[in-house]
Design a protein around this motif. Structure first.
Motif, mmCIF file in Angstrom:
data_model
loop_
_atom_site.group_PDB
_atom_site.id
_atom_site.type_symbol
_atom_site.label_atom_id
_atom_site.label_comp_id
_atom_site.label_asym_id
_atom_site.label_seq_id
_atom_site.Cartn_x
_atom_site.Cartn_y
_atom_site.Cartn_z
ATOM 1 N N GLN A 1 3.073 6.018 -2.694
ATOM 2 C CA GLN A 1 4.217 6.901 -2.896
ATOM 3 C C GLN A 1 4.647 6.912 -4.360
ATOM 4 O OE1 GLN A 1 7.043 5.605 0.142
ATOM 5 N NE2 GLN A 1 5.325 5.538 1.549
ATOM 6 N N GLY B 1 0.551 8.654 7.451
ATOM 7 C CA GLY B 1 -0.498 7.747 6.991
ATOM 8 C C GLY B 1 -0.997 8.062 5.593
ATOM 9 N N ALA B 2 -0.915 9.346 5.226
ATOM 10 C CA ALA B 2 -1.403 9.730 3.909
ATOM 11 C C ALA B 2 -0.551 9.161 2.779
ATOM 12 C CB ALA B 2 -1.460 11.250 3.797
ATOM 13 N N ILE B 3 0.725 8.878 3.058
ATOM 14 C CA ILE B 3 1.542 8.282 1.983
ATOM 15 C C ILE B 3 1.888 6.831 2.293
ATOM 16 C CG2 ILE B 3 2.544 10.280 0.876
ATOM 17 C CD1 ILE B 3 4.930 10.022 2.758
ATOM 18 N N GLN B 4 1.564 6.364 3.497
ATOM 19 C CA GLN B 4 1.810 4.959 3.794
ATOM 20 C C GLN B 4 0.472 4.293 4.094
ATOM 21 O OE1 GLN B 4 4.926 4.732 6.684
ATOM 22 N NE2 GLN B 4 6.318 5.930 5.427
ATOM 23 N N SER B 5 0.499 3.172 4.803
ATOM 24 C CA SER B 5 -0.774 2.501 5.034
ATOM 25 C C SER B 5 -1.271 2.787 6.443
ATOM 26 C CB SER B 5 -0.614 1.009 4.820
ATOM 27 O OG SER B 5 0.328 0.509 5.718
ATOM 28 N N ILE C 1 0.849 -1.199 0.000
ATOM 29 C CA ILE C 1 0.000 0.000 0.000
ATOM 30 C C ILE C 1 0.875 1.236 0.000
ATOM 31 C CG2 ILE C 1 -1.783 1.267 1.233
ATOM 32 C CD1 ILE C 1 -2.665 -1.295 2.516
ATOM 33 N N SER C 2 1.867 1.237 0.909
ATOM 34 C CA SER C 2 2.754 2.392 1.023
ATOM 35 C C SER C 2 3.485 2.629 -0.290
ATOM 36 C CB SER C 2 3.783 2.166 2.126
ATOM 37 O OG SER C 2 3.140 1.893 3.335
#
Lengths: 380, 306
Positions: free
Chosen positions: A227, B211-215, A222-223
């Motif tokens: 990104q 959190g906005a760029i990861q999970s 997800i990360s």
């Protein structure tokens, strides 16, 4: 006289219970991850398995479910408990390869059957194979091999590949390279559990890659995707199903749109078993099923098919009944190779949006009737 | 390797370091002022991220989401302090570790109960997504630049708070001699609640921004927590300046190590083996750095001063 009657009654009762217990009852111990970070996968495996059992309505199947918390030591304790005091005949459910390695060899050595709903490490497919161990999911490399084959056929000539630095990650890149066989723009191992991929994305940008293959299960994927989408890079992305499965697609969101991923199952595979499964799963749990749910469902149906043909107390007959794999798999054609791992088609899926829900559709077949690379090493 | 790649990685290291600082600042304040080891700090990071994801999902506004993260984490922090932590100040560190470890489990399972087992969705707002072109032709994600700037502004704000305000004076005084400032009429238990909530709010903000760029998922705080502990050990316990320097050191070492070591190994090894060995060694680098700092300065870089 009284004493004699009592004894006779006692004996009769014993015989009755003994014959009851003998009546094709099969007790299944399901050890899976139901709490903590990786719980989504275990819950889906369990729900798929229980759904199949419920639809079959077979009273002879008794299921005990326990939570391993993704910890090998707890999985081992649970397996001991299930074998020693619960007296299960069959174990199943483990999601993670390291937990499977801790449980499976000991369980099969004690004469129990183990049916894997997911984890299928190469150590148990090759030299460490066992007649009582069946992987209903795949061999761990399969989806990566399919991705390699797809990348090669799609005409990419310089993929950049990355995976976490642990056994399954190394197997993944090995599997990819086995069927891709060409030149790479770069090969990077990341830390297990890493969530920031800025450094790797910068390396991809600096390389002259024409595509990306990555194996980053769960939150790592997800990360990476979020990104990657934000980095402004626009190379085609290919991966195994794990980072694009139903359970996590909603968390990735738009970043996953259009990504190609390889899987042996998808909800649009066109056969009656799959249609029933997808419909009943949604009816029962109110969400779309995932790969893990499908594997759990197939595992239970395999077990039920064997129960119809043989009694679990006759291990040889039961083993042959499992090996015959005469059940309607949601994947369509399904059979076991010599090392008890599936021979099956592996598809290429694309991430799409249906209404508000992100999901996959099959666009191609990567490998037909694919077995695995470890069959030769297995002597049994 | 090109200079552009190197500069980009330095920026990545800075960004990572600045986020670590937000985590470490709260941890070091709480440890420095109250002498409390709080393992549940990572859970507050998770609370921030989940609050942000929930509010962003309901309202669609990223700014509201950040406010929610700050508020929820501060509230959770204050609540935890009032209900649990308060009873632990007088106990030894082992009891604190045990109790706050229990809090991790409670927070994790509580969050799973409330939000389910699957990761949540928290996305960047349109005005912060996409890359910008920096001088020299470097393309860098705008959001990461924003993180660096925000983190540095918060760091400056914290320095001002500690050194220039009445609350800061009390915090520093509480650190040196808690009986004395209690005798001077400062409500020490209220002060502790405030400090704890402040640390929690910083962690929650970090959780939401990252959190906005990861999970956004259960258990996301624990890996960061370990790094935050490494940061305060390197920087010196209780020192905000130490936390900042330590965080930047760890961020840069980790990012640049991961890039450079495999390259070095490739000079004399086969590519596949080099990248696997190099990245294995790179993941140890920050601990080697920590060991090195401890040999040279057992109190940490800025230990024993604030």
């Amino acid at each position: 006289m009284k004493m004699k009657t009592l004894l006779a009654a006692g004996c009769a009762a014993m015989l009755a219970t003994a014959s009851l217990a003998d009546d094709h009852k099969v007790k299944v111990g399901m050890i899976t991850t139901l709490s903590g970070g990786g719980a989504g996968l275990g819950i889906d495996s369990r729900d798929g398995f229980l759904l199949a059992a419920k639809l079959a309505g077979n009273d002879a199947l008794e299921i005990v479910v326990e939570d391993d918390q993704r910890k090998p030591d707890i999985a081992v304790q649970l397996a001991d408990k299930m074998i020693q005091s619960e007296k299960v005949d069959v174990l199943t459910g483990i999601v993670w390869s390291n937990l499977a390695m801790a449980v499976v060899p000991a369980a099969t050595a004690q004469g129990k059957f183990y049916l894997s709903t997911n984890a299928a490490p190469s150590m148990l497919a090759g030299k460490g194979c066992n007649p009582n161990y069946f992987s209903v999911s795949y061999q761990n490399d399969n989806l990566h091999e399919a991705a390699g084959a797809y990348v090669k056929n799609a005409g990419y000539s310089k993929p950049f590949i990355l995976a976490p630095n642990y056994p399954a990650g190394q197997d993944s890149l090995t599997g990819f390279k086995r069927l891709y066989g060409g030149e790479l723009a770069g090969e990077v191992y990341t830390k297990l559990g890493q969530t920031d991929y800025a450094a790797e994305i910068a390396q991809i940008r600096a390389s002259d890659a024409d595509s990306i293959f990555f194996f980053l299960p769960g939150g790592m994927g997800i990360s990476f995707l979020k990104q990657y989408a934000d980095s402004g890079l626009d190379l085609p992305v290919v991966g195994p199903a794990f980072s694009f499965d139903q359970g996590i697609l909603q968390a990735v969101g738009d970043a996953a749109m259009g990504v190609k991923n390889t899987s042996q199952w998808n909800k649009d595979i066109d056969n009656a078993a799959n249609a029933t499964f997808v419909e009943e799963f949604q009816k029962e749990y109110g969400r779309l099923p995932s790969l893990y749910a499908a594997q759990g469902y197939d595992t239970a149906n395999l077990l039920l098919s064997a129960m119809e043909k043989a009694d679990v107390s006759d291990a040889d007959a039961f083993r042959s009944a499992l090996k015959a794999a005469e059940f309607d798999s949601v994947r369509g054609d399904f059979s076991f190779a010599a090392n008890n791992h599936p021979i099956q088609d592996i598809y290429v899926r694309e991430v799409i949006k249906e209404g508000e829900v992100y999901t996959n559709k099959i666009i191609d077949t990567a490998l037909e009737d694919h077995s695995n690379a470890y069959v030769e090493d297995c002597n049994m | 390797m090109t200079p552009i790649l190197f500069i980009e990685q330095v920026l990545n290291g800075l960004q990572f370091g600045v986020m670590l600082f937000l985590m470490a600042a709260g941890l070091t304040l709480v440890f420095g002022v109250m002498g409390l080891i709080n393992l549940a700090h990572g859970s507050l990071y998770m609370v921030g991220a989940f609050a942000a994801a929930a509010v962003a999902g309901a309202t669609g506004s990223f700014l509201l989401a950040l406010m929610a993260a700050l508020t929820a984490a501060a509230a959770a922090g204050a609540l935890v302090e009032l209900v649990v932590i308060r009873r632990l100040y007088a106990r030894d560190h082992l009891d604190q570790v045990l109790a706050t470890f229990a809090l991790i489990l409670i927070f994790s399972e509580g969050t799973r109960w409330a939000f389910g087992s699957f990761p949540l969705f928290l996305d960047l707002p349109g005005y912060l997504s996409g890359p910008v072109t920096l001088p020299g032709g470097i393309e860098y994600p705008l959001y990461r630049l924003t993180l660096i700037v925000t983190g540095l502004v918060i760091a400056a704000g914290l320095f001002w708070l500690i050194s220039g305000t009445r609350l800061g004076i009390r915090i520093r005084a509480g650190e040196s001699d808690r009986e004395m400032i209690a005798a001077l009429g400062v409500d020490i238990s209220k002060l502790y609640t405030v400090v704890f909530a402040l640390g929690a709010a910083l962690a929650g903000l970090a959780g939401a921004m990252v959190g906005a760029i990861q999970s956004v998922q259960v258990g996301m705080g624990e890996p960061v927590l370990i790094l935050a502990f490494v940061v305060i050990v390197i920087g010196g316990i209780g020192s905000i300046k130490g936390a900042l320097v330590g965080a930047l050191l760890v961020g840069l070492t980790d990012t640049l190590g991961g890039l450079l070591l495999p390259e070095v190994f490739k000079l004399f090894m086969e590519t596949s083996a080099a990248s696997s060995t190099g990245s294995a060694l790179a993941s140890m680098l920050i601990y080697i750095l920590m060991a090195g700092v401890l040999i040279w300065k057992p109190q940490g870089l800025f230990g024993g001063q604030t």
